[in-house]
Scaffold this active site. Structure first.
Site, PDB file in Angstrom:
ATOM      1  NE  ARG A   1      -3.990   1.904   2.340  1.00 55.83           N
ATOM      2  CZ  ARG A   1      -4.292   2.609   3.434  1.00 55.83           C
ATOM      3  NH1 ARG A   1      -3.679   2.349   4.584  1.00 55.83           N
ATOM      4  NH2 ARG A   1      -5.204   3.550   3.398  1.00 55.83           N
TER       5      ARG A   1
ATOM      6  CG  HIS B   1      -8.370  -3.697  -1.267  1.00 58.93           C
ATOM      7  ND1 HIS B   1      -9.347  -2.834  -1.659  1.00 58.93           N
ATOM      8  CD2 HIS B   1      -7.298  -2.918  -0.935  1.00 58.93           C
ATOM      9  CE1 HIS B   1      -8.904  -1.576  -1.563  1.00 58.93           C
ATOM     10  NE2 HIS B   1      -7.666  -1.608  -1.138  1.00 58.93           N
TER      11      HIS B   1
ATOM     12  CG  HIS C   1      -1.464   5.550   0.032  1.00 54.64           C
ATOM     13  ND1 HIS C   1      -2.061   6.195   1.086  1.00 54.64           N
ATOM     14  CD2 HIS C   1      -2.366   4.637  -0.387  1.00 54.64           C
ATOM     15  CE1 HIS C   1      -3.277   5.699   1.288  1.00 54.64           C
ATOM     16  NE2 HIS C   1      -3.479   4.744   0.415  1.00 54.64           N
TER      17      HIS C   1
ATOM     18  CG  ASN D   1      -0.981   8.716   3.210  1.00 59.21           C
ATOM     19  OD1 ASN D   1      -1.123   7.591   2.763  1.00 59.21           O
ATOM     20  ND2 ASN D   1      -0.164   9.600   2.712  1.00 59.21           N
TER      21      ASN D   1
HETATM   22  C1  HEM Z   1      -9.346   1.528  -5.923  1.00 60.20           C
HETATM   23  C2  HEM Z   1      -9.095   2.459  -5.046  1.00 60.20           C
HETATM   24  C3  HEM Z   1      -8.686   2.134  -3.641  1.00 60.20           C
HETATM   25  C4  HEM Z   1      -9.323   2.521  -2.520  1.00 60.20           C
HETATM   26  C5  HEM Z   1     -10.566   3.389  -2.429  1.00 60.20           C
HETATM   27  C6  HEM Z   1      -8.607   1.946  -1.407  1.00 60.20           C
HETATM   28  C7  HEM Z   1      -8.953   2.139  -0.086  1.00 60.20           C
HETATM   29  C8  HEM Z   1      -8.353   1.487   0.973  1.00 60.20           C
HETATM   30  C9  HEM Z   1      -8.746   1.652   2.352  1.00 60.20           C
HETATM   31  C10 HEM Z   1      -9.853   2.562   2.857  1.00 60.20           C
HETATM   32  C11 HEM Z   1      -7.971   0.829   3.096  1.00 60.20           C
HETATM   33  C12 HEM Z   1      -8.043   0.598   4.596  1.00 60.20           C
HETATM   34  C13 HEM Z   1      -7.272   1.627   5.384  1.00 60.20           C
HETATM   35  C14 HEM Z   1      -7.523   1.413   6.858  1.00 60.20           C
HETATM   36  O1  HEM Z   1      -8.667   1.625   7.273  1.00 60.20           O
HETATM   37  O2  HEM Z   1      -6.593   1.014   7.587  1.00 60.20           O
HETATM   38  C15 HEM Z   1      -7.093   0.140   2.187  1.00 60.20           C
HETATM   39  C16 HEM Z   1      -6.166  -0.793   2.552  1.00 60.20           C
HETATM   40  C17 HEM Z   1      -5.277  -1.375   1.689  1.00 60.20           C
HETATM   41  N1  HEM Z   1      -5.112  -1.067   0.360  1.00 60.20           N
HETATM   42 FE1  HEM Z   1      -6.369   0.015  -0.780  1.00 60.20          FE
HETATM   43  N2  HEM Z   1      -7.555   1.225  -1.878  1.00 60.20           N
HETATM   44  C18 HEM Z   1      -7.552   1.308  -3.240  1.00 60.20           C
HETATM   45  C19 HEM Z   1      -6.612   0.765  -4.101  1.00 60.20           C
HETATM   46  C20 HEM Z   1      -5.501   0.080  -3.685  1.00 60.20           C
HETATM   47  C21 HEM Z   1      -4.380  -0.263  -4.529  1.00 60.20           C
HETATM   48  C22 HEM Z   1      -4.232   0.152  -5.987  1.00 60.20           C
HETATM   49  C23 HEM Z   1      -3.511  -0.962  -3.759  1.00 60.20           C
HETATM   50  C24 HEM Z   1      -2.171  -1.538  -4.120  1.00 60.20           C
HETATM   51  C25 HEM Z   1      -1.772  -1.806  -5.329  1.00 60.20           C
HETATM   52  C26 HEM Z   1      -4.098  -1.083  -2.438  1.00 60.20           C
HETATM   53  C27 HEM Z   1      -3.575  -1.780  -1.401  1.00 60.20           C
HETATM   54  C28 HEM Z   1      -4.097  -1.825  -0.122  1.00 60.20           C
HETATM   55  C29 HEM Z   1      -3.599  -2.718   0.911  1.00 60.20           C
HETATM   56  C30 HEM Z   1      -2.530  -3.771   0.744  1.00 60.20           C
HETATM   57  C31 HEM Z   1      -4.342  -2.417   2.071  1.00 60.20           C
HETATM   58  C32 HEM Z   1      -4.176  -3.059   3.450  1.00 60.20           C
HETATM   59  C33 HEM Z   1      -3.154  -2.288   4.250  1.00 60.20           C
HETATM   60  C34 HEM Z   1      -2.943  -2.833   5.658  1.00 60.20           C
HETATM   61  O3  HEM Z   1      -3.039  -4.046   5.862  1.00 60.20           O
HETATM   62  O4  HEM Z   1      -2.664  -2.019   6.552  1.00 60.20           O
HETATM   63  N3  HEM Z   1      -5.291  -0.407  -2.430  1.00 60.20           N
HETATM   64  N4  HEM Z   1      -7.337   0.584   0.904  1.00 60.20           N
HETATM   65  C1  LIG Z   2       3.679   7.876   9.747  1.00 59.74           C
HETATM   66  C2  LIG Z   2       2.604   8.629  10.381  1.00 59.74           C
HETATM   67  O1  LIG Z   2       2.598   9.841  10.403  1.00 59.74           O
HETATM   68  N1  LIG Z   2       1.681   7.909  10.919  1.00 59.74           N
HETATM   69  C3  LIG Z   2       0.609   8.502  11.674  1.00 59.74           C
HETATM   70  C4  LIG Z   2      -0.696   8.141  11.040  1.00 59.74           C
HETATM   71  O2  LIG Z   2      -1.770   8.562  11.817  1.00 59.74           O
HETATM   72  C5  LIG Z   2      -1.796   8.040  13.134  1.00 59.74           C
HETATM   73  C6  LIG Z   2      -3.023   8.567  13.816  1.00 59.74           C
HETATM   74  O3  LIG Z   2      -4.145   8.289  13.080  1.00 59.74           O
HETATM   75  C7  LIG Z   2      -0.538   8.444  13.884  1.00 59.74           C
HETATM   76  O4  LIG Z   2      -0.534   7.827  15.164  1.00 59.74           O
HETATM   77  C8  LIG Z   2       0.674   7.990  13.106  1.00 59.74           C
HETATM   78  O5  LIG Z   2       1.833   8.462  13.716  1.00 59.74           O
END
Ligand code: HEM
Ligand SMILES: CC(=O)N[C@H]1CO[C@H](CO)[C@@H](O)[C@@H]1O
Ligand SMILES: *[C@@H]1O[C@H](CO)[C@@H](O)[C@H](O)[C@H]1NC(C)=O
Ligand SMILES: *[C@@H]1O[C@H](CO)[C@@H](O)[C@H](O)[C@H]1NC(C)=O
Length: 333
Positions: A66, A197, A70, A99
């Site tokens: 991710r 995802h 980003h 982020n």
């Molecule tokens: C299509 C548009 C996309 C949207 C709206 C989206 C949105 C999100 C959101 C809301 C989360 C959860 C964040 C959280 O609550 O902690 C997430 C997690 C994630 N996204 Fe996406 N995403 C998109 C596309 C992508 C793309 C293109 C990738 C990588 C190529 C990606 C990889 C990931 C991964 C791996 C996670 C899990 C991260 C973790 O385990 O902490 N996403 N995404």
């Molecule tokens: C790297 C970074 O700035 N992470 C921050 C993301 O946001 C959380 C709070 O939502 C912070 O605790 C992290 O430090």
């Protein structure tokens, strides 16, 4: 196999040199084997370190993937996502709302430190992100793809810019397609890269809006979400203010890179509105349903690599005139 990889190792740097010679500095491109002369162990160092990181914390595979996404969607793949606010405040890209749930910064810094020890001021943080994303996917049993290198690091990072450039979880296909197009990615890439995802977890506020207060009809829930599944999610995620609870986007195999994400989406169990939205457009719907059959895993793996290569080209800085090679990824030189 050994012969082939040997040959590839010989040929790729040669092709890289030819490409370098052929292109003017202003139009410099990313190339495979970019560090073969200046830091020949660069890719092996990243791979070895990422292996250790994932072995110690398998749940970091998703966050590392991710981070690259980003990074690329805001100002291009220039490692701006890694910069801290120089004034110690919260105005950097990583501080933007979408982020704030990013993880893996410490791991990237650790890999970068190893690279600095081996070859100072040579390998960019943006390339480290691209390599770590690929290696993380491989370690999660996903596909591999060649990562062309030579990105340089940007000097600017902005929270407001990130908020505007990243796709929101509530996005529908027209909005998501527009944001993807700004990064040279089409509808197919949207369907393919949403498959990321298959890894990782989300915080409750990223989808709670679909469970509560979505519409006055349907008891406040999002009608595009399977109602049984919504009931189950409500028992985990109690309110839009619950920031502690995590849920998998691909429950049952969230640490393995596979096509089961598409089976959840096809059953109207995609976690975000952006996942569910893939069923509302003919092109993305067709892709979801095809991958959901489980008969095209090889196709998905191939597609994912191709789309990642495209994403990794977004707005890159190349050539000595653009950007810099940061010594530490969280601060400009
Ligand atoms: C299509 C548009 C996309 C949207 C709206 C989206 C949105 C999100 C959101 C809301 C989360 C959860 C964040 C959280 O609550 O902690 C997430 C997690 C994630 N996204 Fe996406 N995403 C998109 C596309 C992508 C793309 C293109 C990738 C990588 C190529 C990606 C990889 C990931 C991964 C791996 C996670 C899990 C991260 C973790 O385990 O902490 N996403 N995404
Ligand atoms: C790297 C970074 O700035 N992470 C921050 C993301 O946001 C959380 C709070 O939502 C912070 O605790 C992290 O430090
Ligand atoms: C990477 O790890 C392999 C296997 O452990 C080892 O043989 C190799 O020397 C390492 N390479 C680098 C550059 O650290
Ligand atoms: C529900 O939605 C309305 C209108 O969007 C909003 O004003 C209200 O604050 C929301 N309530 C909760 C609990 O989120």
């Amino acid at each position: 196999m050994a012969f082939r990889s040997c040959l590839v190792r010989l040929l790729l740097p040669m092709a890289a040199l030819l490409l370098l010679a052929a292109s003017s500095p202003a139009a410099a491109q990313l190339v495979a084997g970019y560090y073969s002369k200046t830091c020949p162990d660069a890719e092996a160092i990243v791979r070895n370190e990422t292996e250790k990181i994932i072995a110690a914390a398998p749940s970091l595979a998703g966050p590392l993937l991710r981070l690259h996404f980003h990074d690329c969607f805001v100002r291009g793949c220039d490692a701006s996502v890694l910069l801290d606010d120089p004034n110690g405040g919260n105005k950097a890209e990583k501080d933007a709302k979408p982020n704030r749930s990013l993880r893996g910064f410490g791991s990237v810094e650790r890999v970068k430190a190893k690279l600095e020890a081996a070859c100072p001021s040579t390998v960019s943080c943006a390339d480290v992100l691209a390599l770590m994303a690929r290696d993380a996917v491989v370690l999660a049993k996903g596909p591999s793809w060649p990562v062309a290198l030579g990105r340089r690091d940007g000097r600017v990072s902005s929270a407001t810019e990130a908020a505007d450039s990243l796709p929101p979880a509530f996005g529908d296909v027209p909005l998501l397609a527009k944001i993807f197009a700004a990064n040279g990615l089409d509808l197919k890439d949207l369907a393919v890269l949403s498959g990321a995802h298959t890894l990782g977890t989300a915080h409750c506020p990223s989808y709670a809006g679909r469970l509560y207060n979505f519409s006055s009809a349907y008891g406040g829930a999002d009608p595009s979400l399977d109602s049984e599944y919504a009931d189950r999610l409500r028992t985990r995620c109690g309110s839009v203010d619950d920031t502690a609870t995590l849920s998998e986007m691909d429950p049952g195999s969230y640490k393995t890179f596979d096509t089961s994400y598409y089976r959840h989406v096809a059953k109207r169990r995609g976690l975000f509105q952006s996942d569910a939205a893939l069923l509302a457009d003919a092109t993305t719907r067709e892709y979801v349903l095809r991958m959901a059959t489980g008969r095209f895993d090889g196709v998905f793996f191939q597609d994912f690599g191709e789309s990642m290569i495209k994403m990794g080209n977004a707005g890159v800085l190349t050539g000595a005139a653009q950007g810099e090679i940061r010594k530490k990824c969280y601060i400009v030189n």
